[in-house]
Scaffold this motif. Structure first.
Motif, PDB file in Angstrom:
ATOM      1  N   ALA A 171       1.007  -1.082  -0.090  1.00  0.00           N
ATOM      2  CA  ALA A 171      -0.092  -0.255  -0.017  1.00  0.00           C
ATOM      3  C   ALA A 171       0.826   1.477  -0.058  1.00  0.00           C
ATOM      4  N   MET A 172       1.865   1.249   0.665  1.00  0.00           N
ATOM      5  CA  MET A 172       2.770   2.545   0.823  1.00  0.00           C
ATOM      6  C   MET A 172       3.357   2.570  -0.510  1.00  0.00           C
ATOM      7  N   ALA A 173       3.975   1.640  -1.148  1.00  0.00           N
ATOM      8  CA  ALA A 173       4.582   1.562  -2.493  1.00  0.00           C
ATOM      9  C   ALA A 173       3.582   2.235  -3.618  1.00  0.00           C
ATOM     10  N   ARG A 174       2.365   1.859  -3.385  1.00  0.00           N
ATOM     11  CA  ARG A 174       1.332   2.300  -4.224  1.00  0.00           C
ATOM     12  C   ARG A 174       1.097   3.887  -3.972  1.00  0.00           C
ATOM     13  N   ILE A 175       0.951   4.250  -2.761  1.00  0.00           N
ATOM     14  CA  ILE A 175       0.643   5.718  -2.505  1.00  0.00           C
ATOM     15  C   ILE A 175       2.228   6.702  -2.986  1.00  0.00           C
ATOM     16  N   ILE A 176       3.218   6.039  -2.793  1.00  0.00           N
ATOM     17  CA  ILE A 176       4.409   6.867  -3.061  1.00  0.00           C
ATOM     18  C   ILE A 176       4.313   6.871  -4.873  1.00  0.00           C
ATOM     19  N   ARG A 177       4.009   5.853  -5.607  1.00  0.00           N
ATOM     20  CA  ARG A 177       3.763   5.931  -6.755  1.00  0.00           C
ATOM     21  C   ARG A 177       2.974   6.461  -7.494  1.00  0.00           C
ATOM     22  N   ALA A 178       1.893   6.927  -6.582  1.00  0.00           N
ATOM     23  CA  ALA A 178       0.588   7.739  -6.944  1.00  0.00           C
ATOM     24  C   ALA A 178       0.893   9.179  -6.918  1.00  0.00           C
ATOM     25  N   VAL A 179       1.593   9.687  -5.625  1.00  0.00           N
ATOM     26  CA  VAL A 179       1.785  10.930  -5.334  1.00  0.00           C
ATOM     27  C   VAL A 179       2.906  11.629  -6.058  1.00  0.00           C
ATOM     28  N   MET A 180       4.077  10.963  -6.275  1.00  0.00           N
ATOM     29  CA  MET A 180       5.141  11.497  -7.018  1.00  0.00           C
ATOM     30  C   MET A 180       4.961  12.282  -8.186  1.00  0.00           C
ATOM     31  N   PRO A 181       4.293  11.530  -9.094  1.00  0.00           N
ATOM     32  CA  PRO A 181       3.788  11.889 -10.429  1.00  0.00           C
ATOM     33  C   PRO A 181       3.100  13.081 -10.631  1.00  0.00           C
ATOM     34  N   GLU A 182       2.167  13.082  -9.362  1.00  0.00           N
ATOM     35  CA  GLU A 182       1.304  14.489  -9.212  1.00  0.00           C
ATOM     36  C   GLU A 182       2.106  15.617  -9.290  1.00  0.00           C
ATOM     37  N   ASP A 217      14.461   9.289 -13.473  1.00  0.00           N
ATOM     38  CA  ASP A 217      15.747   9.260 -12.626  1.00  0.00           C
ATOM     39  C   ASP A 217      16.101  10.501 -11.648  1.00  0.00           C
ATOM     40  N   GLY A 218      16.510  10.298 -10.677  1.00  0.00           N
ATOM     41  CA  GLY A 218      16.905  11.269  -9.572  1.00  0.00           C
ATOM     42  C   GLY A 218      15.821  11.442  -8.847  1.00  0.00           C
ATOM     43  N   PHE A 219      14.508  10.720  -8.671  1.00  0.00           N
ATOM     44  CA  PHE A 219      13.653  10.922  -7.698  1.00  0.00           C
ATOM     45  C   PHE A 219      13.590   9.625  -6.866  1.00  0.00           C
ATOM     46  N   ALA A 220      12.875   9.624  -5.822  1.00  0.00           N
ATOM     47  CA  ALA A 220      12.681   8.583  -4.894  1.00  0.00           C
ATOM     48  C   ALA A 220      11.759   7.658  -5.489  1.00  0.00           C
ATOM     49  N   ILE A 221      10.941   7.925  -6.412  1.00  0.00           N
ATOM     50  CA  ILE A 221       9.950   6.853  -6.858  1.00  0.00           C
ATOM     51  C   ILE A 221      10.962   5.559  -7.580  1.00  0.00           C
ATOM     52  N   ASN A 222      12.115   5.887  -7.904  1.00  0.00           N
ATOM     53  CA  ASN A 222      13.079   4.872  -8.292  1.00  0.00           C
ATOM     54  C   ASN A 222      13.674   3.931  -7.298  1.00  0.00           C
ATOM     55  N   ASP A 223      13.785   4.402  -6.151  1.00  0.00           N
ATOM     56  CA  ASP A 223      14.314   3.861  -5.108  1.00  0.00           C
ATOM     57  C   ASP A 223      13.959   2.327  -4.800  1.00  0.00           C
ATOM     58  N   PRO A 224      14.623   1.464  -4.824  1.00  0.00           N
ATOM     59  CA  PRO A 224      14.474   0.129  -4.609  1.00  0.00           C
ATOM     60  C   PRO A 224      13.588  -0.322  -3.289  1.00  0.00           C
ATOM     61  N   GLU A 225      13.812   0.678  -2.230  1.00  0.00           N
ATOM     62  CA  GLU A 225      13.163   0.505  -1.065  1.00  0.00           C
ATOM     63  C   GLU A 225      11.710   0.641  -0.973  1.00  0.00           C
ATOM     64  N   GLY A 285      16.894  15.034  -8.842  1.00  0.00           N
ATOM     65  CA  GLY A 285      15.953  15.820  -9.498  1.00  0.00           C
ATOM     66  C   GLY A 285      15.378  16.636  -8.357  1.00  0.00           C
ATOM     67  N   CYS A 286      15.701  16.861  -7.222  1.00  0.00           N
ATOM     68  CA  CYS A 286      15.219  17.506  -6.224  1.00  0.00           C
ATOM     69  C   CYS A 286      15.991  18.944  -6.427  1.00  0.00           C
ATOM     70  N   TYR A 293      17.717  16.907   7.550  1.00  0.00           N
ATOM     71  CA  TYR A 293      17.752  17.666   6.380  1.00  0.00           C
ATOM     72  C   TYR A 293      16.626  16.998   5.516  1.00  0.00           C
ATOM     73  N   LEU A 294      16.303  17.775   4.341  1.00  0.00           N
ATOM     74  CA  LEU A 294      15.328  17.298   3.612  1.00  0.00           C
ATOM     75  C   LEU A 294      15.710  17.954   2.193  1.00  0.00           C
ATOM     76  N   GLU A 295      15.057  17.174   1.309  1.00  0.00           N
ATOM     77  CA  GLU A 295      15.228  17.565  -0.172  1.00  0.00           C
ATOM     78  C   GLU A 295      13.773  17.560  -0.823  1.00  0.00           C
ATOM     79  N   THR A 296      13.315  18.254  -1.661  1.00  0.00           N
ATOM     80  CA  THR A 296      12.188  18.489  -2.145  1.00  0.00           C
ATOM     81  C   THR A 296      11.884  19.075  -3.500  1.00  0.00           C
ATOM     82  N   LEU A 297      10.953  19.234  -4.320  1.00  0.00           N
ATOM     83  CA  LEU A 297      10.790  19.781  -5.486  1.00  0.00           C
ATOM     84  C   LEU A 297       9.909  21.204  -5.530  1.00  0.00           C
TER      85      LEU A 297
END
Length: 160
Positions: free
Chosen positions: A15-26, A32-40, A151-152, A118-122
């Motif tokens: 469920a958390m993977a689905r949320i991350i993959r739904a919100v980031m493209p929004e 490349d360069g975004f957390a959406i591609n992190d294997p974790e 990408g941030c 620390y944090l990075e954002t867009l």
């Protein structure tokens, strides 16, 4: 309060993977360069089970609607953590859950012995940036550590 924040479990990973993959493209955070591609992203509970790591989920009526965590800053000072993968579905926004999640994550960071967060954002994640600034994060002009999120384009630091 009609929602609850709790530590992530392995039952929450999909469920958390689905949320991350739904919100980031929004917010245009694809490729490349975004957390959406992190294997974790597919195994968040395992990724955040390491010492000085924590990840929490936001739950409402038995459904996950967001999450956020913290971990040591990769390639950084051992007393600096990174606020990581804090994303909320649209139905979770405006409820005060972001501020509550921030408090939980920063408390976990303090309890783990970190001195700064620390944090990075867009650019374009305006509501998130307002939350960071209300919490006391200050903008800095460069990235810290080696997060791999090239990408941030906006960087923040908070003294804990």
């Amino acid at each position: 309060m009609s929602w609850n924040i709790r530590p992530i479990t392995s039952d929450d990973d999909a469920a958390m993977a689905r949320i991350i993959r739904a919100v980031m493209p929004e917010f245009g955070a694809c490729g490349d360069g975004f957390a959406i591609n992190d294997p974790e992203v597919d195994w968040m509970s395992r990724a955040y089970s390491e010492p000085r790591h924590a990840y929490f989920v936001l739950e409402r009526d038995g459904n996950l609607i967001g999450g956020g965590g913290m971990a040591p800053l990769a390639g950084g000072d051992p007393f600096v953590c990174e606020l990581r993968k804090m994303y909320f579905l649209p139905e979770a926004r405006g409820l005060g859950a972001g501020a509550a999640m921030m408090t939980v994550c920063l408390d976990a960071a303090r309890n783990a012995g970190f001195h700064q967060c620390y944090l990075e954002t867009l650019s374009g994640m305006d509501a998130a940036m307002r939350l960071y600034e209300r919490t006391g994060f200050r903008r800095i002009d460069h990235a810290l550590g080696a997060t791999g999120h090239g990408g941030c384009d906006s960087f923040y630091l908070l003294d804990l």
